[in-house]
Design an enzyme around this catalytic site. Structure first.
Site, PDB file in Angstrom:
ATOM      1  N   TYR A   1      32.924  26.687  42.130  1.00 46.62           N
ATOM      2  CA  TYR A   1      33.728  26.940  43.329  1.00 46.62           C
ATOM      3  C   TYR A   1      33.621  28.356  43.867  1.00 46.62           C
ATOM      4  O   TYR A   1      33.507  28.559  45.066  1.00 46.62           O
ATOM      5  CB  TYR A   1      35.206  26.646  43.020  1.00 46.62           C
TER       6      TYR A   1
ATOM      7  N   CYS B   1      38.043  39.137  42.621  1.00 44.83           N
ATOM      8  CA  CYS B   1      37.668  40.335  43.363  1.00 44.83           C
ATOM      9  C   CYS B   1      36.160  40.407  43.467  1.00 44.83           C
ATOM     10  O   CYS B   1      35.446  39.711  42.745  1.00 44.83           O
ATOM     11  CB  CYS B   1      38.135  41.591  42.637  1.00 44.83           C
TER      12      CYS B   1
ATOM     13  N   ASN C   1      36.307  43.865  38.658  1.00 42.03           N
ATOM     14  CA  ASN C   1      36.476  42.421  38.828  1.00 42.03           C
ATOM     15  C   ASN C   1      36.677  41.831  37.442  1.00 42.03           C
ATOM     16  O   ASN C   1      35.853  42.045  36.559  1.00 42.03           O
ATOM     17  CB  ASN C   1      35.239  41.819  39.498  1.00 42.03           C
ATOM     18  N   GLY C   2      37.775  41.112  37.279  1.00 40.11           N
ATOM     19  CA  GLY C   2      38.065  40.505  35.978  1.00 40.11           C
ATOM     20  C   GLY C   2      39.523  40.686  35.646  1.00 40.11           C
ATOM     21  O   GLY C   2      40.323  41.071  36.499  1.00 40.11           O
TER      22      GLY C   2
ATOM     23  N   GLY D   1      37.834  37.986  47.758  1.00 39.74           N
ATOM     24  CA  GLY D   1      39.158  38.590  47.859  1.00 39.74           C
ATOM     25  C   GLY D   1      39.422  39.022  49.275  1.00 39.74           C
ATOM     26  O   GLY D   1      38.602  39.715  49.869  1.00 39.74           O
TER      27      GLY D   1
END
Ligand code: 5GP
Ligand code: SF4
Ligand code: MG
Length: 471
Positions: free
Chosen positions: A242, A2, A102-103, A28
């Site tokens: 990435y 995210c 996020n996580g 996302g």
């Protein structure tokens, strides 16, 4: 997987958030949301789909106020639903609060089971909702203290922005696993998962939010604190390999520089006589440039990516070999025909795409195909917010490099070593220094390669069916 964004004290807070989210779209693509505040109330707008499609000027117009947070979300299969779109917003005894995460929290199922036993009713299947319930139960007087109380009980990776009527709080887990940066735009404080979001809105990057740091912004200014026990820092290496955009600068290193150094190290560790270096675009391009620079073998665009592949397409009734991959990538025959080709990609997950790509390169006339991967073999799944498949599906969890080479159909296959990867990230003494260094010295999580999980993964509670999804 995210992206999050937050701004406090900006005349165009929602527009700025919309632009920030647009720059974070790669993190996302499933749902997106903005919650804005005007000092008295919060207004939420959450939708399925891409930022640019969702936020027309009509949708943005009612989102008035000087403060806002936003989110772009990618979830694992099955959990794609508007009820799981963020920012998550609730009313509770202290007013209204919205949170964007996020996580991934590794003990969320346990906490949720406990909370449900005590009578809590959950609205979503997101791990993030657990934080809100824990905040509501904290007896602490301030929002920051309630949030710290809640985060004291959770384990896992989180970068969060939290908005109330009068405050914006940005906080990062004690190991700093997922990124979070702070900037300034026209006097306002801004926060984002990656610095590339600041470039678009012409905000100045001030610094990273430190692991374990909580930053509270309100009318009185900005206040930083470290409410948690200090832990060694473990930034996610996969962000550099990435996930993050190459134009971002995270926790010191620029992502492009890191990827190029990984490509250079790869050429040192796995050199080969060849005529041309090509990349699997877009994710392999920067490492391929590094490989070419170090090896002296010219880099050329041997695979061309279509940027217009939508979600659905009509397949021809008669089968076309490698149709799915071909739609997205096509070889430039003159670059490849009759050549000994080095093809660089950032990672191999299941191996299925790599196999098809190598099939296409051979069909375009390559004499030899040498595959080079700018990270070590991906052997273990991620539990901290990157969507990797289960261990069984990861080809490197059960196959040797030689076996993978045979499966993907390459003449040779070389992966970057773990030491090479950490050195490319700038931890010059290799892993020992990386793991024990203070945050200024960049410690990294490399669990998907080493299996060395910095936060233990608990067994899910036996009583619980269904699953919680990360953010
Ligand atoms: P494979 O050969 O394993 O099927 O696919 C490898 C490709 O997947 C690489 O080009 C790599 O960039 C890409 N990749 C790695 N991790 C992820 C991910 O989390 N999501 C997506 N969509 N692609 C990924
Ligand atoms: Fe990143 Fe891998 Fe660690 Fe997950 S397990 S946080 S992808 S390095
Ligand atoms: Mg790729």
């Amino acid at each position: 997987m995210c992206g999050i964004f937050g701004v406090f004290g900006h005349p165009e807070a929602s527009n700025i958030t919309y632009l920030g989210l647009h720059s974070l779209q790669h993190r996302g693509q499933e749902s997106t949301g903005i919650v804005c505040g005007n000092g008295r109330q919060l207004i939420a707008s959450r939708h399925m789909g891409h930022v640019a499609d969702v936020y027309t000027s009509e949708v943005l117009a009612p989102l008035k106020g000087a403060n806002a947070i936003g989110h772009v979300r990618y979830s694992t299969a099955g959990a794609s639903h508007i009820k799981n779109a963020q920012p998550f917003a609730v009313e509770y005894a202290h007013g209204t609060v919205a949170i964007a995460h996020n996580g991934n929290l590794v003990n969320a199922l346990h906490l949720r089971a406990e909370l449900e036993r005590d009578g809590s009713i959950f609205q979503s299947s997101m791990d993030t909702e657990v934080i809100v319930h824990l905040m509501a139960r904290s007896g602490a007087p301030t929002l920051a203290e309630r949030l710290a109380d809640a985060l004291d009980k959770v384990q896992g990776a989180y970068s969060l922005v939290v908005l109330s009527e009068g405050q914006l709080i940005a906080v990062r887990d004690p190991m700093g696993i997922r990124p979070l940066v702070m900037g300034r735009s026209r006097g306002a404080y801004v926060f984002a998962s990656e610095s590339c979001a600041f470039d678009l809105i012409e905000a100045e990057l001030i610094r990273d939010v430190a692991p374990g740091e909580m930053i509270v912004v309100d009318q009185g200014g900005m206040h930083c604190s470290r409410p948690f026990h200090e832990r060694e820092c473990r930034h996610c290496v996969f962000e550099y390999i990435y996930f993050a955009r190459p134009d971002s600068i995270l926790d010191g290193p620029g992502v492009t520089d890191c990827r190029e150094r990984m490509g250079r190290r790869l050429a040192v560790e796995h050199g080969v006589d060849a005529d041309v270096v090509i990349a699997v675009p877009d994710s392999g391009v920067t490492a391929a440039i590094g490989y070419s620079a170090e090896s002296g073998i010219p880099f050329r665009m041997g695979l061309i990516r279509s940027h217009y592949v939508g979600r659905t397409f009509i397949e021809p009734r008669q089968s076309i070999r490698h149709f799915g991959v071909k739609l997205k990538l096509n070889p430039a025959r003159p670059v490849i025909d009759g050549k000994r080709v080095v093809v660089v990609d950032d990672s191999i997950v299941r191996g299925t795409t790599s196999r098809k790509i190598i099939g296409m390169i051979r069909a375009a006339g390559a004499r030899e195909v040498h595959m080079r991967i700018s990270c070590p073999p991906t052997r273990s799944p991620c539990f901290y917010g990157i969507d990797t498949p289960t261990r069984r599906e990861l080809i490197a969890s059960s196959h040797t490099v030689e076996e993978i080479c045979r499966y993907v159909g390459a003449d040779t296959l070389g992966y970057l070593s773990n030491e090479g990867m950490l050195q490319a990230l700038g931890s010059h003494d290799g892993k020992a220094a990386a793991l024990h260094g203070s945050c200024g010295q960049h410690g990294y999580c490399d669990a998907c390669f080493s299996g060395d999980y910095p936060i233990p993964i608990p067994e899910p509670p036996a009583s619980r069916r269904g699953s919680l999804v990360g953010s």
